[in-house]
Motif scaffolding. Structure first.
Motif: not given
Length: 331
Positions: A163, A160-161, A138-139, A205, A208-209, A141-142, A202
């Motif tokens: 991949y 909000t997420l 994960a980035n 950002g 995020q995944l 920021k998560v 990634l």
């Protein structure tokens, strides 16, 4: 034992080790064998610079010495590996053309309707060279450090997420889609054209995944630019021993490794398959080759041909179930 996976990698490794320690393998001469005066053509249905490409090029010299043949590596990427594999299965049956394939060889039949060969019947497996874990990252920021925290965050903050993957239908796509499906979260997929673009976004950002190979992610994880959430394989990675597996964090059915295998066209005589297998065993026995594979993040397997055959057939069935469950589709 996983209900959809009757032939596990642990079984593969145990059988391979039994073979390698039995003393049954004859020594190979360091000269070209009779009838093999030409180079060994090695087709990679993968792009130059991929993980499998780097691994094979790193061990090509010791294998060449063991076989007494020059290895000529040819990259033929395209259509998820189908283009190059078609050339492998159509090659001559004299043992002078082989191929190196990865997971997508057994994933593709569940993704593509018109493949011009049978991924099991039209090949003669030589050996599963090695396996490598992936890692869910994960980035930073998560706000999640574990699988359960990530699942809770995704459910509490829908939309909000997302991949990313290295492309539709790739093993990295399937790995992340399996996680999303088993975690029962709604996280959209963003496909990229290759691992390089995926890693860049990634890190920035933009996504995020992602599920990525351990080796290329290591430096970013250690620098704090990516956060390792969970290892995809059944056991922890020696490179990231403090990162729990996804399975031990509450998703017990989750298991995925990368692997590379050497194959020949179906119809190559067993004596040739055995000669090639012995060449891989002796070549990779050298410290140079072993260190190169370990540096690439691989756990060396070197399964005998019969074990490799059963492994690939089992993996095809397992991936078929995984693709269906994760609802992975080609656009």
């Amino acid at each position: 034992m996983h209900p959809t996976r009757p032939f596990t990698r642990r079984t593969v490794l145990a059988m391979a080790l039994a073979s390698l320690t039995s003393g049954a393998l004859p020594a190979l001469a360091q000269t070209k064998p009779a009838g093999h005066d030409k180079a060994l053509r090695v087709i990679l249905p993968l792009s130059a610079g991929s993980g499998a490409d780097g691994a094979i090029r790193a061990i090509s010299t010791p294998i060449s010495k063991a076989l007494g043949q020059t290895l000529v590596i040819e990259n033929l990427p395209g259509a998820g590996g189908i283009t190059g594999t078609a050339q492998i299965v159509r090659a001559s049956k004299d043992g002078d053309t082989i191929g190196i394939v990865s997971n997508n060889h057994v994933v593709n039949p569940s993704l593509y309707k018109n493949i011009p060969f049978d991924s099991i019947k039209d090949i003669a497996p030589i050996t599963i060279i090695g396996t490598t874990p992936f890692v869910l990252v994960a980035n930073p920021k998560v706000p999640a450090r574990t699988v359960q925290e990530l699942i809770a965050h995704a459910k509490a903050h829908p939309g909000t997420l997302n991949y990313g993957s290295s492309g539709n239908g790739t093993i990295l796509h399937l790995g992340a889609a399996m996680f999303v499906e088993q975690a029962q979260i709604d996280v959209p997929h963003i496909p990229y054209k290759g691992t390089g673009q995926l890693m860049n976004d990634l890190l920035s950002g933009q996504v995020q995944l992602g599920v990525v190979a351990v080796a290329p992610a290591m430096a970013h994880i250690k620098a704090g630019n990516l956060r390792a959430i969970g290892i995809t394989s059944a056991k922890r990675s020696a490179s990231l021993p403090d990162v729990p597996t996804i399975a031990e964090q509450g998703l017990p059915q989750y298991e995925l490794d990368g692997w590379i295998a050497a194959i020949a066209p179906a119809g190559v005589p067993k004596t040739e398959i055995d000669r090639l297998y012995q060449g891989f065993v002796q070549g990779i026995a050298s410290p140079e080759a072993r260190e190169a594979l370990i540096a690439q993040g691989y756990e060396i397997q070197l399964t005998p041909p019969d074990v490799a055959t059963r492994f690939m057939a089992s993996e095809k069935l397992r991936m078929q179930a995984a693709v269906k469950a994760a609802q992975v589709k080609m656009d």
